[in-house]
Design a protein around this motif. Structure first.
Motif: not given
Lengths: 116, 112
Positions: A97-102, B32, B34, B49, B51, B93, B95, B98
């Motif tokens: 889910x690239x929209x999420x930073x989580x 983010x 961790x 974690x 963010x 992380x 983003x 990924x």
């Protein structure tokens, strides 16, 4: 609900051989990433698969290749093994889910590869 | 580039001691952060974690605060137990990519 499962748990190979490691992601996850953890070091990102394609790659040679199947499981292949390839290989799965930073990565217990 | 530097181990403490494991990072953008824990013979488990800046992550008595001004994410626990003996990894992380970037790990041993 099974988590991330990897097989085999241990493997011994000799230099020059080829090896295939397997990973089944957690239920509901569609993305698989592979990490190499050398003894006494932190894991290093090898590559990531999503929709059966390699999406991201770390600084690893072409001897390292992978595959993702329609059921989202994945294989890591290493050709022409070197002594330095001895490490714990970790698989991590997530739902992309690239929209999420989580980040929500779940790791398997790993495959311990020894190259003699 | 993106990197994580952890306090070198091993760290050995007595039960009920206060724990700090230092972690600093270098990153483009706002990653983010961790902490993962690895028990003997096992894979990585997410411990906590954060963010965004000033967030505090906490779990099982462990805490870490995301400090953007010092680019740090130090792990603390007020009173450690023998069962906390493990290897701890700080990670960030990215983003867009990924992927996680890990520190080298800190081995913690708690003696009764």
């Amino acid at each position: 609900d099974a988590g991330v499962t990897q097989s085999p748990t241990h493997l011994i190979k000799t230099r020059g051989q080829q090896v295939t490691l397997r990973c089944s992601p957690k239920s509901g996850h569609d993305t698989v990433s592979w990490y190499q953890q050398a003894l006494g070091q932190g894991p290093q990102f090898i590559f990531q698969y999503y929709e059966e394609e390699e999406r991201q790659r770390g600084n690893f040679p072409d001897r390292f290749s992978g595959h993702q199947f329609p059921n989202y499981s994945s294989e890591l292949n290493v050709n022409a093994l070197l002594l330095g390839d001895s490490a714990l290989y970790l698989c991590a799965s997530s739902y992309r889910d690239l929209r999420s930073t989580n980040e929500k990565l779940f790791f398997g217990s790993g495959t311990q590869l020894s190259v003699l | 580039g993106n990197s994580v530097t952890q306090m070198e181990g091993p760290v050995t403490l007595s039960e009920e001691a206060f724990l700090t494991i230092n972690c600093t990072y270098t990153a483009t953008g706002y990653p983010s952060l961790f902490w993962y824990v690895q028990y003997p013979g096992e894979g990585l488990q997410l411990l906590l974690k954060a963010t965004k800046a000033d967030d505090k992550g906490s779990n099982k008595g462990f805490e870490a605060t995301y400090r953007k001004e010092t680019t740090s994410f130090h792990l603390e626990k007020g009173s450690v137990q023998v069962s906390d003996s493990a290897v701890y990894f700080c990670a960030l992380f990215i983003q867009g990519a990924q992927k996680l970037v890990f520190g080298q790990g800190t081995r913690l041993t708690i003696n009764p």
